[in-house]
Write a protein that holds these residues in place. Sequence first.
Motif, mmCIF file in Angstrom:
data_model
loop_
_atom_site.group_PDB
_atom_site.id
_atom_site.type_symbol
_atom_site.label_atom_id
_atom_site.label_comp_id
_atom_site.label_asym_id
_atom_site.label_seq_id
_atom_site.Cartn_x
_atom_site.Cartn_y
_atom_site.Cartn_z
ATOM 1 N N LEU B 230 0.836 -1.209 0.000
ATOM 2 C CA LEU B 230 0.000 0.000 0.000
ATOM 3 C C LEU B 230 0.874 1.264 0.000
ATOM 4 O O LEU B 230 0.646 2.194 -0.771
ATOM 5 C CB LEU B 230 -0.876 -0.042 1.257
ATOM 6 C CG LEU B 230 -2.184 0.707 1.285
ATOM 7 C CD1 LEU B 230 -3.061 0.326 0.118
ATOM 8 C CD2 LEU B 230 -2.919 0.395 2.588
ATOM 9 N N TYR B 231 1.888 1.264 0.858
ATOM 10 C CA TYR B 231 2.698 2.467 1.052
ATOM 11 C C TYR B 231 3.769 2.657 -0.013
ATOM 12 O O TYR B 231 4.418 3.699 -0.047
ATOM 13 C CB TYR B 231 3.322 2.472 2.450
ATOM 14 C CG TYR B 231 2.442 3.211 3.395
ATOM 15 C CD1 TYR B 231 1.322 2.593 3.929
ATOM 16 C CD2 TYR B 231 2.668 4.544 3.701
ATOM 17 C CE1 TYR B 231 0.468 3.273 4.758
ATOM 18 C CE2 TYR B 231 1.819 5.236 4.532
ATOM 19 C CZ TYR B 231 0.728 4.599 5.056
ATOM 20 O OH TYR B 231 -0.119 5.303 5.868
ATOM 21 N N TYR B 233 3.325 3.355 -2.910
ATOM 22 C CA TYR B 233 2.950 4.503 -3.736
ATOM 23 C C TYR B 233 3.366 5.820 -3.088
ATOM 24 O O TYR B 233 3.766 6.752 -3.771
ATOM 25 C CB TYR B 233 1.441 4.491 -4.006
ATOM 26 C CG TYR B 233 1.022 3.337 -4.868
ATOM 27 C CD1 TYR B 233 1.074 3.434 -6.258
ATOM 28 C CD2 TYR B 233 0.609 2.132 -4.314
ATOM 29 C CE1 TYR B 233 0.709 2.368 -7.064
ATOM 30 C CE2 TYR B 233 0.243 1.061 -5.112
ATOM 31 C CZ TYR B 233 0.297 1.190 -6.484
ATOM 32 O OH TYR B 233 -0.059 0.133 -7.276
ATOM 33 N N VAL B 234 3.251 5.877 -1.775
ATOM 34 C CA VAL B 234 3.676 7.092 -1.078
ATOM 35 C C VAL B 234 5.195 7.217 -1.164
ATOM 36 O O VAL B 234 5.741 8.300 -1.380
ATOM 37 C CB VAL B 234 3.204 7.078 0.400
ATOM 38 C CG1 VAL B 234 3.704 8.306 1.136
ATOM 39 C CG2 VAL B 234 1.684 7.021 0.456
ATOM 40 N N ASP B 236 6.991 6.082 -3.591
ATOM 41 C CA ASP B 236 7.245 6.481 -4.981
ATOM 42 C C ASP B 236 7.215 7.996 -5.140
ATOM 43 O O ASP B 236 8.046 8.578 -5.816
ATOM 44 C CB ASP B 236 6.175 5.873 -5.899
ATOM 45 C CG ASP B 236 6.646 4.585 -6.539
ATOM 46 O OD1 ASP B 236 7.805 4.516 -6.927
ATOM 47 O OD2 ASP B 236 5.831 3.654 -6.641
ATOM 48 N N VAL B 237 6.230 8.605 -4.516
ATOM 49 C CA VAL B 237 6.029 10.040 -4.702
ATOM 50 C C VAL B 237 6.947 10.863 -3.806
ATOM 51 O O VAL B 237 7.522 11.860 -4.230
ATOM 52 C CB VAL B 237 4.552 10.412 -4.399
ATOM 53 C CG1 VAL B 237 4.354 11.911 -4.407
ATOM 54 C CG2 VAL B 237 3.635 9.765 -5.411
ATOM 55 N N GLU B 238 7.117 10.401 -2.583
ATOM 56 C CA GLU B 238 7.779 11.241 -1.586
ATOM 57 C C GLU B 238 9.287 11.027 -1.492
ATOM 58 O O GLU B 238 10.029 11.949 -1.200
ATOM 59 C CB GLU B 238 7.149 10.977 -0.216
ATOM 60 C CG GLU B 238 6.540 12.204 0.371
ATOM 61 C CD GLU B 238 5.852 11.976 1.687
ATOM 62 O OE1 GLU B 238 5.657 10.833 2.099
ATOM 63 O OE2 GLU B 238 5.500 12.991 2.312
ATOM 64 N N SER B 240 11.291 8.128 -3.356
ATOM 65 C CA SER B 240 12.033 7.325 -4.330
ATOM 66 C C SER B 240 12.908 8.188 -5.236
ATOM 67 O O SER B 240 12.501 9.270 -5.663
ATOM 68 C CB SER B 240 11.038 6.531 -5.182
ATOM 69 O OG SER B 240 11.719 5.873 -6.217
ATOM 70 N N PHE B 242 13.937 6.841 -8.060
ATOM 71 C CA PHE B 242 13.610 6.372 -9.408
ATOM 72 C C PHE B 242 12.598 7.340 -10.024
ATOM 73 O O PHE B 242 11.620 7.699 -9.358
ATOM 74 C CB PHE B 242 13.005 4.965 -9.360
ATOM 75 C CG PHE B 242 13.982 3.898 -8.968
ATOM 76 C CD1 PHE B 242 14.903 3.408 -9.882
ATOM 77 C CD2 PHE B 242 13.991 3.389 -7.683
ATOM 78 C CE1 PHE B 242 15.809 2.431 -9.517
ATOM 79 C CE2 PHE B 242 14.892 2.415 -7.311
ATOM 80 C CZ PHE B 242 15.811 1.932 -8.230
ATOM 81 N N PRO B 243 12.816 7.743 -11.263
ATOM 82 C CA PRO B 243 11.892 8.726 -11.852
ATOM 83 C C PRO B 243 10.500 8.148 -12.122
ATOM 84 O O PRO B 243 9.522 8.874 -12.137
ATOM 85 C CB PRO B 243 12.573 9.123 -13.165
ATOM 86 C CG PRO B 243 13.513 8.013 -13.474
ATOM 87 C CD PRO B 243 13.907 7.384 -12.177
ATOM 88 N N ASN B 244 10.437 6.826 -12.328
ATOM 89 C CA ASN B 244 9.139 6.206 -12.598
ATOM 90 C C ASN B 244 8.664 5.436 -11.373
ATOM 91 O O ASN B 244 9.438 5.199 -10.451
ATOM 92 C CB ASN B 244 9.245 5.241 -13.777
ATOM 93 C CG ASN B 244 9.665 5.969 -15.031
ATOM 94 O OD1 ASN B 244 9.205 7.069 -15.303
ATOM 95 N ND2 ASN B 244 10.591 5.387 -15.768
ATOM 96 N N PHE B 245 7.415 5.025 -11.415
ATOM 97 C CA PHE B 245 6.900 4.201 -10.317
ATOM 98 C C PHE B 245 7.653 2.881 -10.288
ATOM 99 O O PHE B 245 7.881 2.265 -11.334
ATOM 100 C CB PHE B 245 5.404 3.933 -10.514
ATOM 101 C CG PHE B 245 4.548 5.109 -10.159
ATOM 102 C CD1 PHE B 245 4.043 5.240 -8.882
ATOM 103 C CD2 PHE B 245 4.260 6.092 -11.085
ATOM 104 C CE1 PHE B 245 3.254 6.327 -8.532
ATOM 105 C CE2 PHE B 245 3.487 7.183 -10.759
ATOM 106 C CZ PHE B 245 2.976 7.302 -9.474
#
Lengths: 306, 332
Positions: B230-231, B233-234, B236-238, B240, B242-245
């Motif tokens: 679940l986390y 994704y958070v 990924d945005v906050e 990571s 890596f430029p992509n998911f």
Amino acid sequence: MKVSARLENLLIRSLSQSMNVDMMEKLAGYVIPDYNLHDSTGFPANIPIPQITAARQITKDMERSNYLLKFVEKLVDVNKNGVMGNRIGIRFLSQIINETEEHGFKFDPATGIFIEADNRKTKGWGILQQGRIYEFSFLRFDIVENSRLVRKYPAAIIRNAYDDFKKLVKSIVEKRNGRIWNWEGDGGLASFYLGGKNIQATLSGIEILMELFMYNLLQCKIGEGIHTRIAVHTGPSIFSENIDSIQNDTLRRLETIENEHTESDSLTLSPGVFSDLGGKLERFFRQRTVSEGNYLYFFRLEWEET
Amino acid sequence: MGRNMNIAILTNSPENIPDKLMKLPKKNRNSVEVLPGSDLRKIVKEDRGIDMIYLDSSSVKKIDSTVNYLARQNTVLWGIIDLNNLIGDVAILFLNGCVDYIDKITAERIVFSRRINLIEKYLGKYRSEWLQNKKKSYDDNVSIDWNNIAEGGEYPFFIMFIELDGRSRFEKTWGKSNLEKAVRHFQLFIERMVASYNGKIWMWSGFGGIVLFPFAGNHDAILCGFRLMLYKYVFDVEESLFPNFISFRMALHLGEMRYSSRRKGHVISDSINFVVHLGKRYARPGNFYVSDRAMNSCMGALKGYFVREREYEERIIYRMKKPVLIPQDKKI
């Protein structure tokens, strides 16, 4: 803020040893527009002001007009980025920062500003001034069908569940440097002011939905769980410690988005917030047309269908 | 019983079994799954983490010999669902160790979760020796924590394999030092998340590693994997780099291993081998898989988010349904 003599002395020595009087006045003008050192000191325009006198006067003026923190922030910025292409090394800067932090603030290098220290969490981060207008990102949340839940379940169960919800929201909001401004029992208002405020508010909204999902799954004593609607909107608002007294278009629009355009267990953003999110985060949202040319952006946690 | 009870309904005709016998309320700590009646001996023989079976009497050819077979077993509790009244002498079942019998009339009347509660009370009162024997080795170690794990000792662990997907693509398109930095960031995220559940990265190599959670009789390891999915994704945005998911796959198993903080490559453990094979050879990108043995400690509410997949190395494997945070019509 009552400024210590040590901080005053550090600032006076730093200014007088790091730059000439013209540059001091220029920096003061960044913080207090139209700042005029001659007017302030009483020196006639054609008489040069001594370095130490100028430094002392500017420090005093910043303190008196409650702009001292902003002025120190400007010194940090100048030390790092220079002024109009000129590099200026600010002497005693780390001591000035340390001494300012002794006044109950901490310097956040990411945003370049002072906010209140971790042990104090006021609605204005210790830096906002009563009655002034600032640009905020607001997050409004509301427990869905509160009245029905209150009628249906014993008061103790409702109270515990709502307390848990409050703790959950507070910790998520404060983790991202937001502040809970208002709590009405079944919902409330959080504000974000520092750094990437729209991103922080949006991520808080997403995390509240995720955490509430986990809470409902594993802990909630209310069989059907607690469900919430969340909206995030950005805009100017006056700051007041008395939150109930704040009424403006930004908050009215936020309320409309939450009440009329947000479904249970979902988060809705206004276009101003969405446009600030950046490539990755904006992919979480679907665009929805509210009326012609008027869009909102919508997020919900969903699960793979098997 | 004080622990989750995993119940299996064994039938070849699930459509004939009333729905209310095949599920429990969402928040019930016990769980029910439906398995083929023809697999009875296989299920009893193997430790799949099932505490009690309800056998549909119409799913076996010779009910008397099946009852005799069940009477000889002491690894699983059993009951009979007899909607067609095929059992002549019900008392014989109980004299042979059966703990429940549901005929058509009972099936229509009972609340299944209450029935299970009654069985648990009965077991506590009259069959305590069975409870003591059941999975004794694990219950003895219920208080295992990192503080009482000694070098060279054998302990039950939840063993989690985790690895970033798309290794070859990353290696082709990224510079070595940037890639190492981004993976290290990911590793720190994993380290932080598993630490909240008393887990530790035991081994990390390249794009993934193995996390150990000392077995403590709870579902923390599964919950941790659930939260990671679940986390992510958070992260990924906050956080990571890596430029992509990103996408990663996880596998979780419960098994014993001799603990060693050194010479990890030399540790010989069937459980480690199993979970690494499960993660590397079986798992599909972006998914979290749990073996039947690990699933045994999962509470009912969480179980609803796992689906049964094909077996692997003779174990039932469950896959977590994926959270959908990015709308399907948007490409990552």
